[in-house]
Enzyme design. Structure first.
Site, PDB file in Angstrom:
ATOM      1  N   HIS A 239      -2.945   4.212  12.749  1.00  0.00           N
ATOM      2  CA  HIS A 239      -2.924   3.003  13.370  1.00  0.00           C
ATOM      3  C   HIS A 239      -3.463   2.617  14.834  1.00  0.00           C
ATOM      4  CE1 HIS A 239       0.776   1.896  10.382  1.00  0.00           C
ATOM      5  NE2 HIS A 239      -0.424   1.513  10.044  1.00  0.00           N
TER       6      HIS A 239
ATOM      7  N   THR B  93       1.231  -3.973   6.479  1.00  0.00           N
ATOM      8  CA  THR B  93       2.155  -4.171   7.662  1.00  0.00           C
ATOM      9  C   THR B  93       1.452  -5.225   8.605  1.00  0.00           C
ATOM     10  OG1 THR B  93       3.112  -2.296   7.187  1.00  0.00           O
ATOM     11  CG2 THR B  93       4.236  -3.403   8.905  1.00  0.00           C
TER      12      THR B  93
ATOM     13  N   ASP C  42       8.046  -3.149   7.935  1.00  0.00           N
ATOM     14  CA  ASP C  42       8.233  -1.677   8.124  1.00  0.00           C
ATOM     15  C   ASP C  42       9.899  -1.596   8.687  1.00  0.00           C
ATOM     16  OD1 ASP C  42       8.436   1.013   9.755  1.00  0.00           O
ATOM     17  OD2 ASP C  42       6.245   0.793  10.390  1.00  0.00           O
TER      18      ASP C  42
ATOM     19  N   HIS D  32      10.474  -0.029  -1.584  1.00  0.00           N
ATOM     20  CA  HIS D  32      10.556   1.423  -1.609  1.00  0.00           C
ATOM     21  C   HIS D  32      11.896   1.703  -1.748  1.00  0.00           C
ATOM     22  CE1 HIS D  32       6.616   1.045  -0.234  1.00  0.00           C
ATOM     23  NE2 HIS D  32       6.269   2.176  -0.242  1.00  0.00           N
TER      24      HIS D  32
ATOM     25  N   GLU E 265      13.186   7.051  -2.037  1.00  0.00           N
ATOM     26  CA  GLU E 265      12.236   7.964  -1.518  1.00  0.00           C
ATOM     27  C   GLU E 265      13.053   9.070  -0.678  1.00  0.00           C
ATOM     28  OE1 GLU E 265       9.221   5.989   0.704  1.00  0.00           O
ATOM     29  OE2 GLU E 265       7.700   7.487   0.155  1.00  0.00           O
TER      30      GLU E 265
END
Ligand code: 6MZ
Length: 362
Positions: free
Chosen positions: A65, A98, A167, A224, A227
């Site tokens: 990023h 995002t 996020d 998600h 995980e």
């Protein structure tokens, strides 16, 4: 490998900043090194390293990023990522990213997404369709389907639709901003919301109001899920009834029962799960059980750049590990048309593409 590349494919779980070419990341790092923002030698080996734990992956994303977050770079990587998927014969790509706010460089979540759209418009190696057809084509913000004819030859075509990611580090208000932005951008090809980020960070309840609002407003949601081991969260996520989930690595018996009775489709990321050691060995991956019990699932890359893979590689890996033939794999990807987030017209077009290709895969 050739035959897996030539098979038309559908990619439903790809993170923009995880799908960047190593060569581009190195070039960006070199540039920032020259400007004195980073020390190139320190980051070079981080970029080129292949095996990373889940924790290390999120540290790498923080580095990526730093390298990518200005508007021009976001535009560049979007164009490259789409062209890379298209050259792997992905005919429908749901790309997730995002939206980022960075006051220091005058970036808002909206201007970040405009830079992404600019990247889609800049795609030139293939024809691209990235927004619903029944919309105003006069506005400069409007996406277009580029002409299919190029000097008499027919170029490859890719459908691209966008998911906006929340996020897990974000607040309820920031998550809500992302959902509102997604709603504003529906005519520009945004079809849904994803919840992602470090699964060890944040609480499910923080994002629930924004995710509920998204669903109420007709956006599709993928989470998600599982995980890391987190029984309470997995159960709560399944109760929420998202349109799809990703991963499902740390499911226990009662989670599988709930998942299977709800028929929520699963985005499977084999290489990612192995590299991050979420699954200890490929031959015991839950894909096999989902496939055998005919639970809707599809193979995806997750982060083709970070995990040095491609969708063709994922199909090759699944075929060789689980003893599946070309016909079975073709059926697997074709069945995913049912759970893409785009509208019925796109589904119809994809059915035609797959019906045309079917003869080769019988
Ligand atoms: C959870 C992931 C992920 O959004 O900046 N991301 N979240 N699990 C994963 N499995 C390894 N891989 C990627 O793309 C990068 C962001 O996607 C999410 C993380 O939030 C990461 O920062 P964008 O384009």
């Amino acid at each position: 490998m050739e035959s897996w590349i030539s098979m038309p494919k559908i990619e439903l779980h790809a993170h923009l900043n995880g799908s960047i070419r190593d060569s581009t990341l190195l070039e960006l790092a070199r540039d920032l090194g020259e400007k004195g923002v980073i020390v190139f030698a320190d980051v070079e080996h981080v970029i080129l390293k292949n095996d990373r734990s889940l924790c290390e992956v999120f540290k790498l994303f923080d580095l990526i990023h730093i390298l990518t977050t200005d508007h021009a770079t976001v535009t560049r990587i979007t164009k490259e990522v789409v062209e890379d998927f298209a050259s792997d014969n992905v005919v429908y790509l749901e790309l997730r990213t995002t939206p980022k706010k960075n006051d220091l460089i005058g970036m808002s979540k909206r201007s970040y997404m405009e830079a992404v759209l600019e990247g889609l418009r800049a795609v030139s190696a293939v024809d691209i369709d990235f927004a619903p057809k029944n919309m105003d084509t006069t506005s400069p913000m409007t996406a277009i389907t580029k002409s299919n004819a190029c000097n008499g030859t027919i170029k490859k075509k890719i459908y691209v639709r966008l998911l906006l990611s929340i996020d897990r580090r974000e607040t309820t208000a920031a998550a809500m901003d992302t959902v509102k932005l997604a709603l504003e951008m529906r005519r520009l090809g945004v079809v849904g919301i994803d919840l992602s980020g470090n699964p060890n960070v944040g609480e499910w309840t923080t994002f629930l109001p924004a995710l509920e609002f998204a669903q109420q407003q007709g956006l599709q949601v993928t989470l998600h899920c599982g995980e890391v081991p987190n029984r309470k969260e997995i159960q709560a996520m399944l109760d929420f009834l998202p349109q799809r989930i990703g991963h499902a690595c740390f499911f226990e018996e009662e989670d599988w029962i709930k998942l299977k009775s709800s028929k929520i489709p699963v985005e499977i990321c084999l290489t990612s799960n192995i590299r991050t050691e979420s699954i200890s060995s490929i031959d015991i991956h839950h894909f096999a059980d989902l496939y055998n019990t005919k639970h809707p699932s599809v193979l995806c890359t997750d982060d083709s750049g970070v995990f040095s893979t491609s969708l063709s590689e994922e199909y090759k890996l699944a075929a060789s590990t689980f003893g599946l033939g070309k016909k079975e794999m073709f059926e697997l990807v074709k069945n995913a048309i049912e759970f893409i987030f785009a509208d019925v017209e796109v589904k119809q077009d994809l059915k035609e593409i797959f019906n045309l290709a079917a003869k080769k895969w019988d």
